[in-house]
Design a protein around this motif. Structure first.
Motif, PDB file in Angstrom:
ATOM      1  N   TYR B  33       0.845  -1.199   0.000  1.00 42.54           N
ATOM      2  CA  TYR B  33       0.000   0.000   0.000  1.00 42.54           C
ATOM      3  C   TYR B  33       0.880   1.248   0.000  1.00 42.54           C
ATOM      4  O   TYR B  33       1.893   1.300   0.697  1.00 42.54           O
ATOM      5  CB  TYR B  33      -0.861   0.068   1.270  1.00 42.54           C
ATOM      6  N   TYR B  35       0.293   5.226   1.002  1.00 43.32           N
ATOM      7  CA  TYR B  35      -0.613   6.187   1.620  1.00 43.32           C
ATOM      8  C   TYR B  35       0.007   7.575   1.557  1.00 43.32           C
ATOM      9  O   TYR B  35       1.222   7.743   1.651  1.00 43.32           O
ATOM     10  CB  TYR B  35      -0.864   5.852   3.099  1.00 43.32           C
ATOM     11  N   GLN B  37      -0.125  11.100   3.696  1.00 44.45           N
ATOM     12  CA  GLN B  37      -0.586  11.680   4.953  1.00 44.45           C
ATOM     13  C   GLN B  37      -0.244  13.161   4.987  1.00 44.45           C
ATOM     14  O   GLN B  37       0.915  13.541   5.195  1.00 44.45           O
ATOM     15  CB  GLN B  37       0.035  10.963   6.151  1.00 44.45           C
ATOM     16  N   GLN B  41      -3.961  15.255   9.074  1.00 45.39           N
ATOM     17  CA  GLN B  41      -4.970  14.324   8.548  1.00 45.39           C
ATOM     18  C   GLN B  41      -4.511  12.889   8.720  1.00 45.39           C
ATOM     19  O   GLN B  41      -3.330  12.616   8.933  1.00 45.39           O
ATOM     20  CB  GLN B  41      -5.240  14.608   7.070  1.00 45.39           C
ATOM     21  N   GLY B  42      -5.460  11.976   8.605  1.00 46.50           N
ATOM     22  CA  GLY B  42      -5.122  10.564   8.626  1.00 46.50           C
ATOM     23  C   GLY B  42      -4.586  10.119   7.272  1.00 46.50           C
ATOM     24  O   GLY B  42      -4.783  10.802   6.261  1.00 46.50           O
ATOM     25  N   PRO B  43      -3.875   8.999   7.239  1.00 48.02           N
ATOM     26  CA  PRO B  43      -3.370   8.493   5.956  1.00 48.02           C
ATOM     27  C   PRO B  43      -4.503   8.218   4.975  1.00 48.02           C
ATOM     28  O   PRO B  43      -5.536   7.671   5.354  1.00 48.02           O
ATOM     29  CB  PRO B  43      -2.660   7.194   6.357  1.00 48.02           C
ATOM     30  N   LEU B  45      -5.302   6.302   1.330  1.00 52.72           N
ATOM     31  CA  LEU B  45      -4.770   5.308   0.402  1.00 52.72           C
ATOM     32  C   LEU B  45      -4.661   5.896  -0.994  1.00 52.72           C
ATOM     33  O   LEU B  45      -5.628   6.419  -1.547  1.00 52.72           O
ATOM     34  CB  LEU B  45      -5.677   4.076   0.372  1.00 52.72           C
ATOM     35  N   LEU B  91       3.643   7.200   2.960  1.00 51.99           N
ATOM     36  CA  LEU B  91       3.847   5.993   3.756  1.00 51.99           C
ATOM     37  C   LEU B  91       3.647   4.758   2.893  1.00 51.99           C
ATOM     38  O   LEU B  91       2.688   4.670   2.130  1.00 51.99           O
ATOM     39  CB  LEU B  91       2.831   5.936   4.902  1.00 51.99           C
ATOM     40  N   PHE B 104       4.087  -0.796   8.602  1.00 59.05           N
ATOM     41  CA  PHE B 104       4.427   0.471   7.969  1.00 59.05           C
ATOM     42  C   PHE B 104       5.928   0.725   7.951  1.00 59.05           C
ATOM     43  O   PHE B 104       6.656   0.365   8.899  1.00 59.05           O
ATOM     44  CB  PHE B 104       3.771   1.632   8.713  1.00 59.05           C
ATOM     45  N   GLY B 105       6.381   1.399   6.906  1.00 62.92           N
ATOM     46  CA  GLY B 105       7.707   1.981   6.886  1.00 62.92           C
ATOM     47  C   GLY B 105       7.692   3.320   7.621  1.00 62.92           C
ATOM     48  O   GLY B 105       6.648   3.778   8.086  1.00 62.92           O
ATOM     49  N   SER B 106       8.858   3.938   7.692  1.00 61.68           N
ATOM     50  CA  SER B 106       8.983   5.211   8.416  1.00 61.68           C
ATOM     51  C   SER B 106       8.474   6.400   7.603  1.00 61.68           C
ATOM     52  O   SER B 106       8.299   7.486   8.142  1.00 61.68           O
ATOM     53  CB  SER B 106      10.428   5.457   8.812  1.00 61.68           C
TER      54      SER B 106
END
Lengths: 115, 113
Positions: B33, B35, B37, B41-43, B45, B91, B104-106
């Motif tokens: 995925y 994303y 961000q 706000q929220g991530p 897609l 992300l 998740f990655g950083s």
């Protein structure tokens, strides 16, 4: 489609006091629900997950959440806040669409912990 | 177990320039995925891959964003040309097929000036 609403964009508590982060979801059936935490400059980390086995879910670092179907809520709580809990928290609902898993994020709640 | 790797960590570009982000998921994870961000706000897609096929790109601005996942392993997300409103953290996440858990990655923090 699924959606989540986090009712507070910011929450501030004193160290040692309880934490309550509120989340409401919309779903046409029993959803899978999650809480993720994001510390500054870090990736998102899973705190806990609800998948219908038990309505009270225990997660890492002393957090827990209770699924209430009648209220369509999945609030996150912790009895005693620690300074290290300061972070942003995301409520997430998942849905299976055409045999693929999709995740829907809330807008987040920033938790501030005062000494 | 190695986590999701993303690079670069930070990127600053001027508007109308192009930029690319790279993601290497956890070995064996079929689903990847991307994303976006935006601050506060929220991530959201952008695109979801199952192995090397796209299963959802409904929110990807296809006039400027593109993504690929060659051989069903690592993935690249490109923006060309960038706009000011593309400033965000990008992300990458991966998941084993059938498992309801995202790793998740950083992230890559993009600033468009």
């Amino acid at each position: 489609a699924q959606s989540v609403t986090q009712l507070d964009s910011h929450v501030s508590v004193s160290e040692g006091t309880p934490v309550l982060l509120r989340c409401n979801y919309s779903s046409s059936y029993s959803p899978s629900l999650f809480w993720y935490v994001q510390h500054p400059n870090k990736g998102l980390q899973l705190l806990l997950k609800y998948t219908s086995a038990a309505t009270l879910v225990k997660g890492i670092n002393g957090f827990e959440a209770e699924f209430k179907k009648s209220e369509t809520s999945f609030h996150l709580t912790k009895p005693s806040a620690h300074m290290s809990d300061a972070a942003e928290y995301f409520c997430v609902v998942s849905d299976w669409v055409y045999n693929f898993n999709k995740f829907y994020f809330g807008s987040g709640t920033k938790l501030n912990v005062k000494p | 177990e190695a986590g999701v790797a993303q690079s670069p960590r930070y990127k600053i570009i001027e508007k109308r320039q192009s930029v690319a982000f790279w993601c290497n998921p956890i070995s064996g994870h079929a689903t990847l995925y991307w994303y976006q961000q935006i601050l506060g706000q929220g991530p959201k897609l952008l695109i979801q891959f199952q192995n090397n096929g796209v299963v959802d790109d409904s929110q990807l601005p296809k006039d400027r964003f593109s993504a690929e996942r060659l051989k069903g392993v690592d993935s690249t997300l490109k923006i060309q040309p960038a706009k000011l409103e593309d400033s965000a953290v990008y992300l990458c996440a991966s998941s084993p097929w059938g498992r309801e858990k995202l790793f998740f990655g950083s992230g890559t923090q993009l600033s468009v000036l």
